[in-house]
Design an enzyme around this catalytic site. Structure first.
Site, PDB file in Angstrom:
ATOM      1  N   HIS A 155       0.960  -1.299   0.027  1.00  0.00           N
ATOM      2  CA  HIS A 155       0.009   0.156  -0.035  1.00  0.00           C
ATOM      3  C   HIS A 155       0.896   1.268   0.020  1.00  0.00           C
ATOM      4  O   HIS A 155       2.106   1.296   0.721  1.00  0.00           O
ATOM      5  CB  HIS A 155      -0.735  -0.183   1.300  1.00  0.00           C
ATOM      6  N   ASP A 196     -15.802   0.790   6.274  1.00  0.00           N
ATOM      7  CA  ASP A 196     -14.780   1.817   5.813  1.00  0.00           C
ATOM      8  C   ASP A 196     -15.089   2.827   4.722  1.00  0.00           C
ATOM      9  O   ASP A 196     -14.885   4.100   4.769  1.00  0.00           O
ATOM     10  CB  ASP A 196     -13.536   1.088   5.460  1.00  0.00           C
ATOM     11  N   ARG A 248     -15.834  11.217   6.665  1.00  0.00           N
ATOM     12  CA  ARG A 248     -14.597  11.960   7.017  1.00  0.00           C
ATOM     13  C   ARG A 248     -14.143  13.093   5.770  1.00  0.00           C
ATOM     14  O   ARG A 248     -13.655  14.039   6.149  1.00  0.00           O
ATOM     15  CB  ARG A 248     -13.477  10.926   7.292  1.00  0.00           C
ATOM     16  N   SER A 290      -8.433   2.656   8.697  1.00  0.00           N
ATOM     17  CA  SER A 290      -8.841   2.750   7.308  1.00  0.00           C
ATOM     18  C   SER A 290      -8.467   1.778   6.535  1.00  0.00           C
ATOM     19  O   SER A 290      -8.927   1.013   5.703  1.00  0.00           O
ATOM     20  CB  SER A 290      -9.293   4.020   6.858  1.00  0.00           C
ATOM     21  N   LYS A 337      -9.081  -2.771   5.135  1.00  0.00           N
ATOM     22  CA  LYS A 337      -8.943  -3.096   3.729  1.00  0.00           C
ATOM     23  C   LYS A 337      -7.627  -4.347   3.714  1.00  0.00           C
ATOM     24  O   LYS A 337      -7.989  -5.198   2.766  1.00  0.00           O
ATOM     25  CB  LYS A 337      -8.625  -2.187   2.833  1.00  0.00           C
TER      26      LYS A 337
HETATM   27  N1  URA Z   1      -6.445   6.228   2.505  1.00  0.00           N
HETATM   28  C1  URA Z   1      -7.555   5.322   3.025  1.00  0.00           C
HETATM   29  O1  URA Z   1      -7.742   4.337   2.623  1.00  0.00           O
HETATM   30  N2  URA Z   1      -7.824   5.736   4.213  1.00  0.00           N
HETATM   31  C2  URA Z   1      -7.604   6.900   4.839  1.00  0.00           C
HETATM   32  O2  URA Z   1      -8.120   7.214   5.728  1.00  0.00           O
HETATM   33  C3  URA Z   1      -6.772   7.734   3.929  1.00  0.00           C
HETATM   34  C4  URA Z   1      -6.151   7.310   2.864  1.00  0.00           C
END
Ligand code: URA
Length: 446
Positions: A82, A161, A168, A183, A187
């Site tokens: 990521h 999420d 958010r 968050s 995933k």
């Molecule tokens: N990317 C995400 O998946 N979540 C966040 O809160 C910020 C960036």
């Protein structure tokens, strides 16, 4: 569950227990808790922060809102990476096929452009026909058959999420390390990984610009991963200039294809190899040493020079409905009608190439979204050859602009004037990879 009581406790500096988070998020996911209460709670979280245990409770509640990929039957290592995002960061497009070509299963789940940063899904969708919205069933079948799928978040993976993130985004509660960490990890950990590599960006073009906070973000995500049995490694990498040269969806897809053939820019190649090494070592549970790193580098380089990495990308494209011929002929990618060269107005040293202005300009040119339902023009962007530290002469080409009309050219020109600083003196770019962080600690690499 008395939601005003939970909000009040959080507002006053207390914390919510794991079961409270789980019940609250389940109720929010199915509409029993309204957005206004969740927004108040998120703001209390933003202002008061969350401790280690509470962040873990939040993460577990988010994961419990959905399912989890079960890939154990494949009997192979499953590793993803990521990136916290940046400008010109097309590493995922190169890395996923490259590492899959070395036998690791890569369920690469990515996002769309966010703010000034580009998104892997938008870059992939610049390939004619490429579908990123695979169902969970299609994803599982493709992972078994091809060893890699490059997809968006499926409705089964941490669905709360998605809802929380959208809330958010419009309540100024995005930039909060525990919320971001939970968050992202909700995933990634739902992908059933046996290892995860994080690329946490540093510098003015990063999502979080403060170096100490970037490190804290990396350490929080590593703890969450390790505590749930997923070995996690982070690299802190430079985003004080664009990565590579191409910025903009189709231009980046082309540069990624070139990199898969060993013909990409050096920084893109070096960062991809560094992340690939971490993925191979994690996947095979090989302790990092000079020898194991050198062997992993050799294996990745061989996958590039032999053509196996590019062939793997062709298989992924074909499996996801795209035209695999783009790998042999990137000319099949969408092209912008207007191409203009941007030149230096005076000579000197390139002191800075500021990524944020470039990323914002590409959004304005149509290459990203200003509203959620905006349609992205994949063809627009810039290819920036100027690098910090380079000596340039008056009139020398610094960048090429790819726009759909004259307005786009003007926006790009203005952003390049702001972004590229030429003067006397010495450039001081960040090192491409500043540090490696693991559960064992922080390892500076410069
Ligand atoms: N990317 C995400 O998946 N979540 C966040 O809160 C910020 C960036």
């Amino acid at each position: 569950m008395f939601v005003p009581g939970l909000i009040e406790r959080k507002r006053d500096g207390g914390s919510l227990g794991s079961e409270e988070w789980r019940d609250l998020l389940a109720a929010y996911a199915d509409g029993r808790v309204p957005d206004y209460q969740m927004a108040a709670l998120l703001m209390a979280c933003f202002l008061r922060g969350l401790g280690r245990e509470e962040t873990a409770g939040l993460l577990d509640g988010m994961m419990a809102s959905g399912g989890r990929l079960d890939l154990a039957h494949l009997g192979r290592p499953v590793v993803d990476k990521h990136s916290t995002g940046g400008v010109g960061d097309k590493v995922s497009l190169v890395l996923a096929p490259l590492v899959a070509a070395c036998g690791i299963v890569v369920p690469m789940m990515s996002g769309r452009g966010l703010g000034h940063t580009g998104g892997t899904l938008d870059k992939l969708e610049s390939i004619p026909g490429f579908r990123t919205a695979l169902s969970l069933e299609e994803t599982l079948a493709q992972l078994a058959r091809v060893g890699c799928a490059m997809i968006g978040q499926t409705p089964e993976i941490a669905p709360v999420d998605k809802k929380l993130y959208a809330l958010r985004d419009v309540t100024a509660t995005v930039e909060c390390i525990p919320l971001i960490s939970a968050s992202i990890m909700s995933k990634k950990l739902s992908e059933g990984l046996t290892g995860l590599v994080l690329d946490v960006k540093l510098g003015s073009g990063a999502f979080i610009t403060d170096e100490g906070r970037s490190r804290e973000l990396a350490e929080t995500m590593i703890r969450l991963g390790e505590d749930r049995g997923c070995p996690t490694v982070a690299l802190l990498t430079a985003m004080d200039r664009p990565l590579g040269r191409a910025c903009g969806n189709a231009l980046e897809a082309e540069e990624a294809i070139n990199a898969l053939k060993g013909e990409g820019p050096e920084d893109l190649h070096d960062l991809t190899i560094a992340e690939g090494v971490e993925m191979l070592l994690l996947g095979r549970k090989t302790p990092p040493s000079a020898a194991s790193r050198a062997a992993a580098v050799a294996e990745l380089e061989e996958a590039i020079t032999s053509g196996r990495a590019a062939e793997q990308f062709q298989r992924i494209i074909e499996a996801q409905g795209g035209n695999p011929a783009v790998v042999d002929d990137p000319g099949l990618l969408p092209t912008a009608p207007r191409v203009e060269v941007f030149r230096a107005t005076h000579g000197g040293t390139v002191l800075r190439v500021e990524p944020r202005a470039i990323g914002r300009a590409i959004v304005q040119m149509g290459g990203g979204r200003q509203k959620v339902d905006d349609v992205v023009d994949p063809s627009v962007g810039m290819v920036i050859s100027a690098r910090p530290g380079q000596a340039v002469e008056k009139g020398e080409a610094l960048a090429s602009i790819y726009a759909r009309d004259e307005d786009g050219v003007t926006i790009a020109r203005r952003s390049l004037e702001q972004s590229i600083a030429i003067g006397e003196g010495k450039a001081s770019p960040l090192p491409l990879i500043a540090a490696r962080i693991t559960a064992q600690g922080f390892e500076p690499l410069v």
